[in-house]
Design a protein around this motif. Structure first.
Motif: not given
Length: 339
Positions: A28-33, A37-45, A191-195
């Protein structure tokens, strides 16, 4: 695997049900964010892993990748207090921790009253932490390690749950103060964020240039999060997972007997015992988020790059050959067999 099966039996029925609830809450947290937030699923995890492991994270990425927005919306969704500290060269330790101020009391006398600084929050975003001098950076150390601050000899506890998310700009290094290894080691994960890809970038433009952002639902309370953090600590770990984690970290040390020959000219300093601890904690949190009742080797391998990369100090030879710490960790994972 017999030790793992025996460990699973130690989980109570209540803990098994609690893991199922945590997995559902995480989805639910991933779906809500995802509404903001577009993409960034790995970052959220990875952020969720650090949060439920009761650890801190260092976010690395160029400006404009929604680091601040992600952290603030995470706090909003979890019903947590959020403060942002913009680190600058003139920032003083008291600007972070707070200080005593002389004020008039009801009886007409003047007394010192402690005014809390922005570190008194559940989630603290230390924005561009490497722009402040070492003395100010050190003010975060006690808070991160002990979850308390000391001001003029008085100790003040920080509100649980407490998490520090620091950011660094990997491009612009002029006028910055690199974080010392002792402070880097306090962060569980880098946690590295990419384009974003083209489709995600179009979606970002579409959602951020229209109406105001949507208000997210509150999915958990502070008490729920503390309960989940305690649950993560009870996730069983088979003996062979402890062995594998220790062997992987020991291979990062160029002076160790088990480190491969190809690594020694590339690494000047490897991971310490805290790296093994964070590997296990991160693997426990990941297992729980994915609904597993025990830690598996794939959990350790999944968290190893973010846990170990900032703990590896590469040599000039590695930099000349354009071999990064992430490349070294990836190769070590491939070459280290399951115990």
């Amino acid at each position: 695997m017999s030790s793992g099966i025996a460990d699973v039996k130690k989980l109570s029925d209540d803990d098994v049900q609690a893991i199922d609830r945590l997995q559902q809450a995480y989805r639910q947290l991933v779906d809500e964010l995802g509404k903001v937030i577009v993409g960034q699923r790995d970052t959220i995890e990875q952020l969720a892993i650090c949060l439920f492991a009761r650890r801190h994270a260092l976010l690395m990425g160029v400006p404009g990748l929604a680091k601040t927005l992600l952290v603030s919306k995470l706090a909003e969704t979890l019903s947590l207090n959020f403060n942002r500290i913009q680190f600058t060269p003139d920032l003083m330790p008291m600007d972070i921790t707070g200080t005593d101020i002389l004020q008039d009391s009801e009886g007409g006398r003047r007394e010192f009253q402690f005014i809390q600084g922005p570190v008194f929050a559940n989630i603290v975003l230390a924005d561009e932490i490497n722009r402040a001098p070492p003395k100010t950076q050190a003010a975060m150390l006690e808070a991160m390690q002990e979850q308390r601050v000391t001001v003029l000899g008085k100790v003040f506890d920080l509100p649980p749950p407490f998490m520090v998310l620091a950011t660094q700009n990997p491009v612009e290094q002029e006028g910055t103060y690199p974080l010392p290894e002792a402070q880097l080691d306090r962060f569980m994960s880098l946690i590295e964020l990419d384009y974003p890809n083209e489709e995600e970038e179009i979606q970002i433009a579409r959602t951020t240039t229209g109406d105001d952002l949507v208000t997210l639902r509150h999915l958990m309370s502070a008490e729920d999060i503390i309960g989940h953090q305690n649950l993560v600590r009870r996730i069983p770990v088979p003996d062979h997972i402890y062995t594998y984690s220790a062997r992987l970290v020991r291979k990062t040390r160029p002076g160790g007997e088990t480190s491969p020959d190809w690594l020694k000219p590339l690494v000047s300093w490897g991971g310490g015992p805290r790296a093994v601890q964070n590997l296990i904690l991160g693997a426990k949190a990941r297992a729980a988020l994915h609904g597993s009742y025990m830690v598996r080797s794939e959990d350790v391998k999944a968290v190893a790059p973010s846990v170990l990369t900032h703990r590896i100090i590469t040599t000039f030879a590695a930099q000349a050959e354009r071999v990064s710490a992430k490349d070294i960790i990836k190769r070590l994972i491939e070459e280290t067999p399951d115990a």
